[in-house]
Design a protein around this motif. Structure first.
Motif, PDB file in Angstrom:
ATOM      1  N   CYS A 196       0.830  -1.208   0.000  1.00 27.43           N
ATOM      2  CA  CYS A 196       0.000   0.000   0.000  1.00 27.43           C
ATOM      3  C   CYS A 196       0.860   1.252   0.000  1.00 27.43           C
ATOM      4  O   CYS A 196       0.403   2.328  -0.351  1.00 27.43           O
ATOM      5  CB  CYS A 196      -0.958   0.006   1.193  1.00 27.43           C
ATOM      6  N   GLU A 197       2.109   1.134   0.379  1.00 27.22           N
ATOM      7  CA  GLU A 197       3.071   2.236   0.375  1.00 27.22           C
ATOM      8  C   GLU A 197       2.706   3.355   1.343  1.00 27.22           C
ATOM      9  O   GLU A 197       3.175   4.476   1.205  1.00 27.22           O
ATOM     10  CB  GLU A 197       3.251   2.815  -1.037  1.00 27.22           C
ATOM     11  N   VAL A 198       1.797   3.066   2.259  1.00 23.65           N
ATOM     12  CA  VAL A 198       1.347   4.131   3.160  1.00 23.65           C
ATOM     13  C   VAL A 198       1.560   3.741   4.629  1.00 23.65           C
ATOM     14  O   VAL A 198       2.026   4.542   5.426  1.00 23.65           O
ATOM     15  CB  VAL A 198      -0.147   4.461   2.922  1.00 23.65           C
ATOM     16  N   CYS A 199       1.232   2.495   4.969  1.00 27.00           N
ATOM     17  CA  CYS A 199       1.135   2.141   6.383  1.00 27.00           C
ATOM     18  C   CYS A 199       2.436   1.523   6.905  1.00 27.00           C
ATOM     19  O   CYS A 199       3.213   0.951   6.147  1.00 27.00           O
ATOM     20  CB  CYS A 199      -0.001   1.152   6.593  1.00 27.00           C
ATOM     21  N   GLU A 200       2.571   1.644   8.212  1.00 26.66           N
ATOM     22  CA  GLU A 200       3.762   1.090   8.848  1.00 26.66           C
ATOM     23  C   GLU A 200       3.487  -0.349   9.225  1.00 26.66           C
ATOM     24  O   GLU A 200       2.499  -0.655   9.886  1.00 26.66           O
ATOM     25  CB  GLU A 200       4.093   1.921  10.091  1.00 26.66           C
ATOM     26  N   ILE A 201       4.396  -1.214   8.832  1.00 29.11           N
ATOM     27  CA  ILE A 201       4.198  -2.640   9.075  1.00 29.11           C
ATOM     28  C   ILE A 201       4.255  -2.911  10.572  1.00 29.11           C
ATOM     29  O   ILE A 201       5.143  -2.403  11.272  1.00 29.11           O
ATOM     30  CB  ILE A 201       5.286  -3.456   8.347  1.00 29.11           C
ATOM     31  N   GLY A 202       3.262  -3.666  11.023  1.00 25.75           N
ATOM     32  CA  GLY A 202       3.277  -4.115  12.408  1.00 25.75           C
ATOM     33  C   GLY A 202       2.874  -3.058  13.420  1.00 25.75           C
ATOM     34  O   GLY A 202       2.988  -3.251  14.626  1.00 25.75           O
TER      35      GLY A 202
END
Lengths: 300, 1222
Positions: free
Chosen positions: B1206-1212
């Motif tokens: 998604c290139e937006v959200c921070e993983i985890g």
């Protein structure tokens, strides 16, 4: 008798002006057709129409200093035209308007034109104060309503429009002012406003780009996108360079999921400093500023 | 004698030249056909354009409504006759045949026939049921301009430019077409076909010329039959209107009406009176006396030539079409002149007789007086004023610029009496002002004379300039009416007492007690008191016709189609509908007395309950209201909402049974007791929520406590106990928190309680030894310090401490607030309630104290697993910065403010409301509040990289504002586009969000899948990513839509993952399938990627593609084991028959030696996910991190970076989940 009343001789030209048929106001009437007492009002209306058409130089050129000294109406027109020509850098025009408001505050033209200058220059209080001196002028009422709305005071705008309704009944400007308010109220008022705009826009005698744009806007608010496209198309056919029509075209393109770049480019070509464009630039900056708070990490 | 008088115009339209007009026989509609090819359908009563029909090419000249069916017919210069349905709003069919312009078309009154006249010199009759031409009438040798059926007999009359009028007998045609009913359908067809031929072959046997009327010197433009008499009227270019008479055997010219000084275009007979109406190009409408053939009236228009005239078949209305539109008008006023005195009504009938009517006895007197000689024959009297002392009437008529007549009524009505001893004079208005005086107003010389009964002037004065009318103004006074103002004038002092700006007042109605008057304008009713001060005003879109006062001070007024009421304060409503216009004269109880248009007294029954109730409410007559409530069936939704709107929720509360409404009302009027009761009945979290807010505002903390308990709102509950100083309960909260295993809550409670040890224990439990040590040290608990040091294997010297301040202790409550409520604002029983209470049933006051909290707490003591979940929900909800928690108070304040703000201060824009009303990022973006929108996304889905959302944010922002041009010279008004146009509650305003879920599905998602099919993976990825961004910032109307959106998000993410895997492989090996030249590690990686491509959950047909490509790649590179498993999967799940065929072949081939040349990390039988960043497998049970938005999994080392999909959200990142619906 009030020359603007239904029987007065100014009613036609004034109605045409109100309906946004500026070209017709300039072309179809000559001052010599009117009685001598009405020559000045006709001239003022025509100058205002010229301003609406963007012919500021012609207006400024047509009014000599001595004219302006003798007749406050003409002085007001000249100030108005000067301001509109360069709204961003016209502090002298605003000062001139203040001087006029001070000395000739009971002159209707001064009220309307200087009131507009104040309102545009961000001095709404001053504009309202000046306009409040009017003596039953519907133009002044319409301007007051707009200023209230621009300040998001729908309640006050509604009050103003209602009181105008009580003395002017079904006058065109009252209907319009109520419709403007209605566009803020929403619900059933949207439909009512639409009827008013549509009636103006669709009758061959009263149609104008202004009315067609208004109709399109009311249709957007009613969720009738296709109809809005038709009306807006008609407006652009009438005046391909109408900045407001282009601004709304941009909105409509976005709503319909089309690429709005074309509309934006056209609007830029017509009016580089249009509020919409300026606002979009500002919003883009705001967006970038807001993103700065976050520090995304791309590599582990 | 002809007079040019102002027209009684009822409607005017502006358009291009109107050539044809037709009245609808029942509805208030006219059809207008225009020279510009359009047909307009107008509602002339409302003045609105209902519809437009534009299929003709060129001018449309003929138009007619069908009498009974929803049809109309039109004929135009395109030679076509079209039959339309106005219900379906389209042309049903076209009748072709005419060879030149069609001039007129008319329906037959009973047969399914249409008659048309045309410039091709023929008249044709068509059957519109089987859509055939049944008769062509030839004979005219120039254009036929008009042809009409006789309204009763089998005759046709036609007019032509050949200067003749012809009358045709069509009885032959009727006989032929009223065939015996036993005919079969085929026979009928044959006959109708035959008939057509016959007419052509044998000349016009069906229609024969009966008379040829010659007399016009030029072409004849129009001709019409008289509705009942054997008369014909025609109008021609010789400027004459001719009247013809016919008998069985012959027809002859009777007379000529001369007057038009240009071509006469059309003419007709008045449907009910002995009059002829004609219009002409000399811009006049002329009215002629049928018997004397003299001009009665004429109306001139400034600029427009008249082309056509039509009459309404039933009511007294005409329409004329001219160069610039249409006008609907009537010839005379239909309002009967009348006056009311005590129990008697005096009125003037259509025959100009004065009669009286007794309201009490419901008895009409015989006519008392004939006024035949007053004014001219065709103008009815305008007003009637009655003088009971002298038993005299004063009548005015508008004829001859206004005349009045003063006549004594005979003592007893015994039959029509010609008046003896009348006084008369010129005057446009006349009223009695005293027992022996009357006032006469003369508009021409602007003068008012006061006269005595012998008609000699005693006093004269000038009214204010511009006065147009004069009415009674109370004792010794007159009301003078000008177009914009009403003046109250004192006759004695010759002085103006007051003036009021009311435009266009036409009638004034005084209340029976003389204290109030209603000023009626066309669309407004203004109520004034006797000193002309405005009491209220109201506006009606429909014309107001008349009004009368109820004895209690309610004004009843009639519009064209309703009887309505209005109270003094302007509250109004509908009493009943009307079929025909009536003029109200009196109301008494349930009866309304009125005069209809034929001047007959009528009594209508009404139900006055509603307005009596409202009146009682205004006057606070609660007993009466109670009585009404008890005895009538008034209580309905409308009255409740009325009460609510008018600020009487506490009264409305008394009527309502429905718990939901009762709850709303009790909240509104602050009656917490009822609210609690209802909330208990309904037991819904939303209601508890609102109750808690309301109770908090009241300061009723006991109710607040109960609601928080109901809501399981632990944090708030703790805080409440802290605020009220309830230590005991606070301790229990701490215990509950422990049971719930909610550390944060425990910590908070420990803080509130000042329980240091508990805190230290907690830190230790959580392995937060430094904090524990610090806490212990700060509070000087040394043994704890030691314990901790021991546990962590350190000595005191090894620890460096910051400088410690004095430990803080929470303040102790001094007043035991929790024991009882402070005195709260009295909700007050209104006097109405008292009236109700006194009347009998007492409402049991519910105990507000001790809301079974023991039970609740006891229940909590037991470990309750289910609760944890709820608690979390709560936390998530609390994450909304601008969410529900703190907002209601602030909001309430703001809403109060709006009304009270000093004028001039700018208010908050609708965009601000959006941010208040919604927890959706999209709505905040639309409001331009990008900061809070990002904040929301960050909390909901851990969004951190907002760059890709820039366009989406701006798109949403720009779609929610339109620009309405208003005053010239001013910038356009910015308006805010709402999601639901019908919403009028500011608390529910939400912006329009462009590109809803559905449109993303049908747009970007579909495009992405097409790209997948077309093997354009880069395009596909960008489509799917765009779809993800669109869905991320969006709004859905329902929960179902939210689920769809979530499914779409998952799907798009899986596609992006699959496509990126495949793209990586292609980057590695290019497009070749032969990779033998590559180093082994690259070959291995390529084979693995090819296998991973099959893993993400794509749609079956796309997965087939992936499997097929993986199978081929594997088999080409000697990976027979892998190839076999792909082939098996393909056979099992594949959607393409050809691929399956290949798969079977590969399978047989591979089964010979199912081994792989290179050992790859791919196990078809083991479930695994693909890491979104490294594109390596993550097996079930292995530690991983996921993107909070799209759910793509990552190796743990990628935790904290931005999701690649998604290139937006921070993983985890911990987050509460995306919200898409309010």
């Amino acid at each position: 008798m009030d020359p603007f009343s239904a029987e007065g001789e100014l009613v036609n030209i004034h109605t045409a002006f109100t309906q946004g048929q500026y070209q017709a106001v300039v072309n179809d009437y000559t001052t010599s057709d009117f009685s001598s007492t009405n020559t000045l009002p006709v001239q003022i209306i025509q100058y205002r129409a010229q301003c609406a058409l963007g012919q500021y130089d012609e207006v400024i050129g047509a009014i000599s200093d001595s004219d302006a000294r003798r007749t406050p109406d003409l002085a007001a027109v000249r100030t108005y035209a000067r301001y509109l020509q360069r709204p961003r850098e016209e502090a002298p025009a605003v000062q001139e308007a203040e001087r006029l408001a001070e000395s000739e505050g009971d002159n209707l033209s001064v009220q309307l034109l200087c009131g507009t200058v104040f309102a545009r220059a961000g001095k709404e209080e001053q504009a309202l104060q000046l306009l409040s001196q009017h003596q039953g002028s519907l133009d002044a009422v319409a301007l007051i309503v707009q200023i209230h709305l621009a300040q998001n005071r729908t309640d006050l705008a509604l009050k103003e429009a209602k009181s105008a309704r009580s003395f002017a009944q079904d006058a065109l400007l009252v209907n319009l002012a109520e419709s403007w308010v209605g566009m803020r109220q929403g619900g059933e008022q949207y439909q009512k406003a639409f009827y008013v705009f549509e009636e103006l826009a669709q009758a061959p005698g009263s149609t104008s780009a202004v009315s067609l744009v208004a109709q399109a806007v009311s249709e957007i608010h009613l969720g009738r996108i296709e109809e809005a496209e038709t009306a807006l198309g008609a407006a652009l056919e009438l005046e391909p360079d109408n900045a407001n029509a282009l601004a709304n075209r941009l909105v409509l393109d976005v709503i319909a999921g089309r690429d709005a770049a074309e509309a934006r480019r056209k609007l830029e070509a017509v009016d580089k400093e249009h509020e919409v464009l300026a606002d979009m630039v500002a919003k883009r900056e705001a967006f970038r500023a807001a993103t700065a708070k976050y520090n995304p990490k791309f590599e582990p | 004698m002809a007079s040019t008088s102002p027209m009684l115009t009822k409607f005017e339209s502006k358009s291009s030249r109107a050539k044809g007009i037709a009245f609808h026989p029942k509805r208030p509609w006219i059809l207008v056909s225009l020279h510009s090819s359009t047909i307009q359908l107008w509602d002339y009563r409302m003045g609105t354009l209902i519809d437009r029909f534009e299929e003709h090419d060129g001018p449309v000249r003929g138009i007619d409504f069908h009498k009974t069916q929803p049809l109309f017919v039109s004929g135009g210069d395109d030679y076509k006759i079209k039959v339309w349905s106005y219900q379906t709003r389209r042309c049903l069919f076209t009748l072709n045949g005419h060879l030149d312009y069609v001039r007129t078309v008319f329906f037959h009154h009973e047969l399914p026939w249409i008659i048309s006249s045309s410039d091709d010199q023929t008249i044709r009759i068509w059957n519109w049921q089987n859509r055939s031409l049944i008769c062509t009438m030839t004979g005219h040798n120039h254009y036929t301009m008009c042809a009409q059926f006789h309204p009763k007999e089998d005759l046709v009359v036609s007019a032509s430019l050949d200067q003749s009028v012809r009358v045709w007998d069509i009885s032959g045609l009727r006989k032929k077409h009223s065939a015996p009913t036993s005919m079969s359908f085929e026979d009928q067809m044959a006959v109708s076909r035959g008939g057509q031929n016959q007419a052509d072959m044998f000349g016009n046997t069906d229609a024969v010329v009966k008379f040829v009327l010659e007399g016009h010197d030029r072409g004849v433009n129009w001709v019409a039959f008289h509705p009942t008499l054997p008369l014909i009227v025609s109008a021609g270019d010789d400027r004459l209107v001719k009247l013809w008479r016919m008998s069985e055997t012959k027809a002859w010219e009777v007379d000529t009406c001369r007057g038009h000084f240009q071509n006469a275009s059309a003419c007709l007979f008045h449907p009910h009176q002995d009059l002829i109406l004609s219009v002409g190009e000399d811009k006049t409408i002329r009215v002629w006396d049928l018997n004397k053939r003299t001009s009665v009236q004429s109306f001139k228009r400034e600029n427009d030539r008249f082309w056509v005239i039509a009459a309404h078949p039933e009511i007294n209305l005409f329409a004329a079409g001219h160069d610039n539109g249409v006008m609907v008008f009537k010839l005379e006023r239909e309002r009967p002149a009348s006056a009311v005195h005590m129990n008697q009504l005096f009125y003037i009938t259509k025959e100009k007789h004065v009669r009286s009517y007794d309201f009490g006895k419901n008895l009409e007197s015989p006519s008392m007086l004939s006024l035949k000689k007053l004014g001219s024959a065709w103008t009815p009297p305008r007003t009637l004023s009655y003088n009971p002392a002298e038993r005299a009437v004063l009548v005015t008529s508008p004829a001859d610029n206004g005349v009045y007549e003063l006549i004594n009524l005979p003592r007893d009505a015994s039959g029509t009496v010609e008046p003896s001893n009348t006084m008369r004079g010129p005057g446009s208005a006349a009223v009695f002002v005293a027992r022996n005086r009357f006032a006469v107003f003369n508009q021409a010389n602007q003068q008012i004379d006061i006269k005595d009964l012998s008609n000699s002037t005693t006093k004269t004065f000038k009214p204010p300039p511009g006065t147009t009318d004069m009415t009674y103004g109370g004792p010794g006074c007159l009301l003078l009416v000008s177009p914009t103002t009403v003046y109250l004038y004192d006759i004695q002092q010759k002085k103006q007492l007051a003036e009021l700006a009311v435009a266009g007042v036409k009638y004034v109605v005084w209340s029976t007690d003389g204290l109030h008057a209603a000023l009626l304008s066309k669309h407004n009713v203004t109520i004034v008191n006797k000193s002309l001060e405005q009491v209220s005003t109201l506006h009606e879109t429909i014309r107001i016709k008349s009004a009368t006062w109820d004895d209690a001070g309610v004004l009843l007024y009639s519009t064209l189609n309703h009887i309505k009421y209005t109270l003094m304060n302007g509250d109004n409503g509908i009493v009943r509908t009307l079929e025909h216009t009536v003029y109200l004269v009196r109301v008494k109880g349930r009866s309304i007395y009125c005069l209809d248009r034929s001047a007959k007294p009528k009594v209508l029954t009404i139900d006055p309950t509603e307005y009596r109730f409202k009146l009682a409410l205004v006057k606070r007559h609660y007993d009466e209201m109670l009585n009404i409530i008890k005895t009538s069936s008034l209580v309905g939704q409308s009255i409740i909402s009325y009460l609510q709107k008018k600020g009487y929720p506490e009264i409305a509360l008394q009527f309502v049974q429905d718990p939901q409404t009762r709850f709303e009302l009790s909240i509104e009027c602050g009656n917490l007791d009822v609210a609690v009761e209802m909330a208990k009945q309904l037991d819904r979290p939303k209601l508890w929520q609102r109750l808690s807010t309301e109770a908090l505002a009241h300061g009723n903390h006991q109710v607040v406590e109960m609601t928080y308990q109901k809501l399981r709102n632990f944090d708030k509950l703790s805080f409440l106990y802290l605020a009220t100083g309830d230590q005991a309960k606070l301790q229990r909260m701490a215990k509950i928190a422990e049971h719930r295993g909610d550390m944060t809550s425990r910590f908070q409670n420990a803080l509130y309680l000042g329980d240091v040890e508990n805190r230290i224990d907690m830190f230790q439990e959580l392995d937060q030894y430094p904090l524990a040590f610090l806490t212990a040290k700060a509070h000087g608990i040394d043994e704890k310090c030691q314990e901790i040091l021991e546990a962590s294997g350190l000595t005191e010297e090894e620890v460096t401490l910051p400088s410690l301040g004095k430990p803080m202790q929470p303040a102790r409550a001094i007043v035991p607030t929790f024991k009882a409520n402070w005195p709260t604002r009295s909700t007050g029983t209104s006097s109405f309630e008292k009236a109700l209470m006194a009347d009998g049933d007492e409402i049991a006051a519910p105990a507000t104290n001790g809301h079974a909290d023991e039970d609740f707490l006891a229940a909590e003591e037991a470990p309750a697993n289910g609760l944890i979940e709820e608690g979390e929900d709560d936390d998530a909800a609390a994450g909304w910065d601008l969410g529900d928690d703190a907002a209601p108070d602030a909001e309430a304040d703001d809403f109060v403010d709006v009304g009270a703000e000093s004028p001039g201060r700018a208010g908050s824009s609708e965009a601000d409301l959006w941010t208040r009303n919604s927890p959706l990022a999209a709505d905040h973006a639309a409001a331009g509040s990008f900061d809070s929108a990002m904040n929301l996304l960050n909390r909901q889905i851990g969004a951190v990289n907002f760059k890709p959302l820039e366009e989406r944010f701006l798109e949403i922002y720009s779609a929610s504002r339109t620009f309405l041009p208003a005053n010239a010279g001013m910038p356009p008004l910015v308006n805010f586009v709402r999601r639901t146009p019908g919403e009028t509650d500011p608390r529910k305003y939400l912006p329009l969000i462009p590109r809803d879920v559905e449109s993303v599905q049908s747009g970007e998602l579909a495009a992405g899948k097409t790209a997948m099919k077309g093997n354009k993976l880069e395009d596909g990825i960008s489509c799917f990513k765009k779809a993800l961004h669109m869905l991320m910032v969006n709004a859905a109307p329902s929960q179902a839509q939210v689920q769809e959106a979530q499914q779409s998000v998952q799907q798009a993410a899986q596609y992006v993952l699959a496509m990126s895997v495949e793209l990586e492989r292609r980057k590695l090996v290019g497009s070749t399938t032969d990779i033998s030249s590559l180093p082994e590690d690259q070959r291995k990686r390529a084979l693995e990627l090819s296998a991973y491509f099959t893993v993400p959950a794509m749609e079956p047909q796309h997965q087939t593609l992936a499997l097929f490509s993986a199978m081929n790649f594997a088999s080409k590179n000697k990976q027979m084991g892998s190839a076999l498993s792909f082939a098996n999967a393909l056979i099992e799940r594949g959607t393409n028959a050809k691929f399956k065929e290949t798969a079977r072949r590969v399978k047989t081939q591979a089964e010979r030696s199912p081994t792989d040349a290179i050992d790859v990390e791919f196990d078809a039988f083991n479930e695994f996910d693909i890491c979104g960043a490294s594109h390596t497998p993550i097996y079930a049970g292995e530690a991983s991190s996921a993107c909070p938005f799209d759910g793509i999994k990552y190796q743990t080392k990628y935790k904290g970076t931005v999701c690649r999909v998604c290139e937006v959200c921070e993983i985890g990142k911990a987050s509460s989940g995306l919200r898409l619906t309010v």
